[in-house]
Design a protein around this motif. Structure first.
Motif, PDB file in Angstrom:
ATOM      1  N   PRO A   1      -0.798  -5.089  19.309  1.00  0.00           N
ATOM      2  CA  PRO A   1      -1.602  -3.884  19.078  1.00  0.00           C
ATOM      3  C   PRO A   1      -1.273  -3.287  17.719  1.00  0.00           C
ATOM      4  N   LEU A   2      -2.309  -2.835  17.011  1.00  0.00           N
ATOM      5  CA  LEU A   2      -2.105  -2.244  15.691  1.00  0.00           C
ATOM      6  C   LEU A   2      -3.267  -1.331  15.349  1.00  0.00           C
ATOM      7  N   PRO A   3      -3.006  -0.085  14.950  1.00  0.00           N
ATOM      8  CA  PRO A   3      -4.101   0.772  14.489  1.00  0.00           C
ATOM      9  C   PRO A   3      -4.670   0.256  13.167  1.00  0.00           C
ATOM     10  N   VAL A   4      -5.917   0.586  12.891  1.00  0.00           N
ATOM     11  CA  VAL A   4      -6.530   0.260  11.601  1.00  0.00           C
ATOM     12  C   VAL A   4      -6.120   1.289  10.556  1.00  0.00           C
ATOM     13  N   PHE A   5      -6.004   2.553  10.946  1.00  0.00           N
ATOM     14  CA  PHE A   5      -5.622   3.636  10.045  1.00  0.00           C
ATOM     15  C   PHE A   5      -4.254   4.193  10.430  1.00  0.00           C
TER      16      PHE A   5
ATOM     17  N   CYS B   1      -1.025   7.152   8.695  1.00  0.00           N
ATOM     18  CA  CYS B   1      -0.567   8.014   7.598  1.00  0.00           C
ATOM     19  C   CYS B   1       0.838   8.493   7.927  1.00  0.00           C
ATOM     20  N   ARG B   2       1.713   8.433   6.912  1.00  0.00           N
ATOM     21  CA  ARG B   2       3.073   8.931   7.089  1.00  0.00           C
ATOM     22  C   ARG B   2       3.551   9.502   5.762  1.00  0.00           C
ATOM     23  N   ALA B   3       4.166  10.659   5.846  1.00  0.00           N
ATOM     24  CA  ALA B   3       4.697  11.326   4.659  1.00  0.00           C
ATOM     25  C   ALA B   3       3.625  11.483   3.583  1.00  0.00           C
ATOM     26  N   GLY B   4       2.401  11.735   4.014  1.00  0.00           N
ATOM     27  CA  GLY B   4       1.308  11.982   3.084  1.00  0.00           C
ATOM     28  C   GLY B   4       0.701  10.747   2.465  1.00  0.00           C
ATOM     29  N   LYS B   5       1.170   9.548   2.865  1.00  0.00           N
ATOM     30  CA  LYS B   5       0.634   8.315   2.300  1.00  0.00           C
ATOM     31  C   LYS B   5      -0.102   7.526   3.373  1.00  0.00           C
ATOM     32  N   PHE B   6      -1.249   7.006   2.973  1.00  0.00           N
ATOM     33  CA  PHE B   6      -2.172   6.313   3.871  1.00  0.00           C
ATOM     34  C   PHE B   6      -1.846   4.829   3.952  1.00  0.00           C
ATOM     35  N   THR B   7      -2.208   4.222   5.054  1.00  0.00           N
ATOM     36  CA  THR B   7      -2.181   2.765   5.165  1.00  0.00           C
ATOM     37  C   THR B   7      -3.318   2.318   6.073  1.00  0.00           C
TER      38      THR B   7
ATOM     39  N   LEU C   1       5.708   3.590   6.570  1.00  0.00           N
ATOM     40  CA  LEU C   1       4.552   3.364   7.429  1.00  0.00           C
ATOM     41  C   LEU C   1       4.794   3.990   8.797  1.00  0.00           C
ATOM     42  N   PRO C   2       3.731   4.339   9.520  1.00  0.00           N
ATOM     43  CA  PRO C   2       3.908   4.889  10.865  1.00  0.00           C
ATOM     44  C   PRO C   2       4.614   3.890  11.786  1.00  0.00           C
ATOM     45  N   GLU C   3       5.341   4.404  12.759  1.00  0.00           N
ATOM     46  CA  GLU C   3       6.106   3.551  13.667  1.00  0.00           C
ATOM     47  C   GLU C   3       5.219   2.554  14.416  1.00  0.00           C
TER      48      GLU C   3
ATOM     49  N   THR D   1       9.364  -3.926   9.673  1.00  0.00           N
ATOM     50  CA  THR D   1      10.118  -2.801   9.123  1.00  0.00           C
ATOM     51  C   THR D   1       9.136  -1.815   8.512  1.00  0.00           C
ATOM     52  N   VAL D   2       9.229  -0.541   8.909  1.00  0.00           N
ATOM     53  CA  VAL D   2       8.245   0.438   8.456  1.00  0.00           C
ATOM     54  C   VAL D   2       8.840   1.499   7.531  1.00  0.00           C
ATOM     55  N   GLU D   3      10.142   1.440   7.287  1.00  0.00           N
ATOM     56  CA  GLU D   3      10.750   2.441   6.419  1.00  0.00           C
ATOM     57  C   GLU D   3      10.403   2.170   4.958  1.00  0.00           C
ATOM     58  N   ALA D   4      10.447   3.230   4.144  1.00  0.00           N
ATOM     59  CA  ALA D   4      10.139   3.096   2.722  1.00  0.00           C
ATOM     60  C   ALA D   4      11.186   2.244   2.014  1.00  0.00           C
ATOM     61  N   ASP D   5      10.756   1.603   0.931  1.00  0.00           N
ATOM     62  CA  ASP D   5      11.650   0.802   0.093  1.00  0.00           C
ATOM     63  C   ASP D   5      12.378  -0.273   0.898  1.00  0.00           C
ATOM     64  N   SER D   6      11.638  -0.951   1.787  1.00  0.00           N
ATOM     65  CA  SER D   6      12.226  -1.980   2.636  1.00  0.00           C
ATOM     66  C   SER D   6      11.540  -3.322   2.387  1.00  0.00           C
ATOM     67  N   LEU D   7      12.256  -4.402   2.638  1.00  0.00           N
ATOM     68  CA  LEU D   7      11.701  -5.741   2.504  1.00  0.00           C
ATOM     69  C   LEU D   7      10.883  -6.058   3.750  1.00  0.00           C
TER      70      LEU D   7
END
Length: 354
Positions: free
Chosen positions: A227-231, A233-239, A328-330, A338-344
């Motif tokens: 399962p995965l959303p299409v839209f 948003c986290r910390a003001g940034k979209f994906t 990215l959102p959880e 991995t959804v955290e910023a600055d991650s591989l």
């Protein structure tokens, strides 16, 4: 999990074709000194007999391009999300030299991630002839064959608007088709904002998970879908991560919940808005395109090759994980891990060796 606050997003990443024309940051030309810098780095690698696949950024220094590469990184993450780079002439290099140059240049924008379970780092996107479904994934029934997304990229057929499985995709044009093959690019943020304006209830639907198939992606494992959303948003940034092919493939699996009419209507509207707000360009040999998959959808017109006349469309693709990528959102973890910023993150998981 609390419901997301659904609202329009403002910034350079939300653009229309006319607004893109006013942004000079996305169109970049390499000058003679910068090409010389690339050639010097290439000559050093060749003289040291370093294979392109084992190349590191420090082994391919580009001091004359450092400011331009920094500007490209900024445009991808905080600007419109796309960059067109011109100036390289593929005919000046052998195929292996061109791969080395392309890989070495890309290392300055991110870490390459795998494009298949066998560890492919560069992929030629071209018409590979018959049998692409058997090689790259297909589902068959009595009266039809459903090709995986990977198989479709290896055919001359149209590719619908989609995103790739990496923060950034880079494409270097080596050869063009006799006709067709135009690239179409749209801001997924603009699509999102327009959907909120026209049909806010459908925009809300795309913030909830929709099942996707792993057809043509990872091999093995117990779970053939996720399962995965299409839209998001986290910390003001979209994906946005979107490929209708993976959704349709999931619907062919009996254990996957059936899509609702409202979900299909939301995906239909997304495709309609991407088509309405896209820009269309034709790749010429040497053209390079970098796209941030979180804020850009891309598509391709069908094409016709004529190899005897020297026309064969071929793009060399790389997937990159750039430093400083967004959080990215959880609920996007099933794809990104991995959804955290600055991650591989991103790419395809390698096959385990028995």
């Amino acid at each position: 999990m609390t419901a997301p606050t659904i609202q329009s997003l403002c910034g350079p990443f939300s653009w229309t074709a006319s607004e893109l024309d006013q942004n000079s940051g996305w169109s970049v030309e390499l000058d003679a000194d910068e090409i010389t810098c690339l050639d010097d780095a290439l000559d050093t690698v060749v003289s040291r007999q370093i294979a392109w696949s084992s190349l590191t950024q420090s082994q391919f220094p580009l001091p004359s391009l450092s400011q331009k590469l920094d500007a490209i990184s900024t445009e991808l993450e905080d600007g419109c999300g796309m960059v067109s780079l011109r100036g390289i002439s593929p005919g000046r290099y052998t195929p292996d030299e061109l791969r080395t140059l392309w890989f070495g240049l890309s290392l300055h924008l991110g870490i390459p991630v795998y494009q298949n379970p066998q560890g492919q780092l560069l992929r030629d996107i071209c018409d590979e002839g018959e049998g692409v479904g058997k090689r790259y994934g297909q589902m068959t029934s009595e009266d039809s064959v459903f090709l995986s997304s990977r198989a479709r990229t290896a055919s001359p057929a149209e590719l619908r608007f989609h995103t790739d499985r990496a923060d950034v995709v880079g494409l270097l044009c080596i050869g063009r088709a006799k006709s067709g093959g135009e690239t179409r690019i749209a801001s997924s943020v603009t699509v999102h904002n327009e959907m909120i304006r026209r049909r806010p209830a459908l925009a809300a639907v795309l913030y909830a998970p929709i099942y996707r198939s792993r057809l043509g992606e990872e091999t093995g494992g117990d779970q053939k879908f996720y399962p995965l959303p299409v839209f998001g948003c986290r910390a003001g940034k979209f994906t946005s991560h979107y490929s209708r092919t993976y959704v349709e493939a999931a619907q062919l699996l009996p254990e996957v919940p059936e899509m609702t009419d409202e979900q299909w209507a939301a995906l239909d509207l997304l495709a309609e808005l991407a088509d309405e707000h896209c820009v269309e360009t034709l790749f010429e040999p040497g053209d390079i395109q970098f796209l941030n998959n979180h804020v850009i959808y891309h598509a391709r017109r069908p094409f016709i090759d004529d190899a005897e006349s020297g026309y064969k469309r071929n793009l060399m693709r790389i997937w990159l994980c750039p430093p400083g990528n967004r959080a990215l959102p959880e609920d996007h973890a099933p794809l990104w891990r991995t959804v955290e910023a600055d991650s591989l993150r991103g790419g395809i998981v390698l096959e385990s060796v028995p």
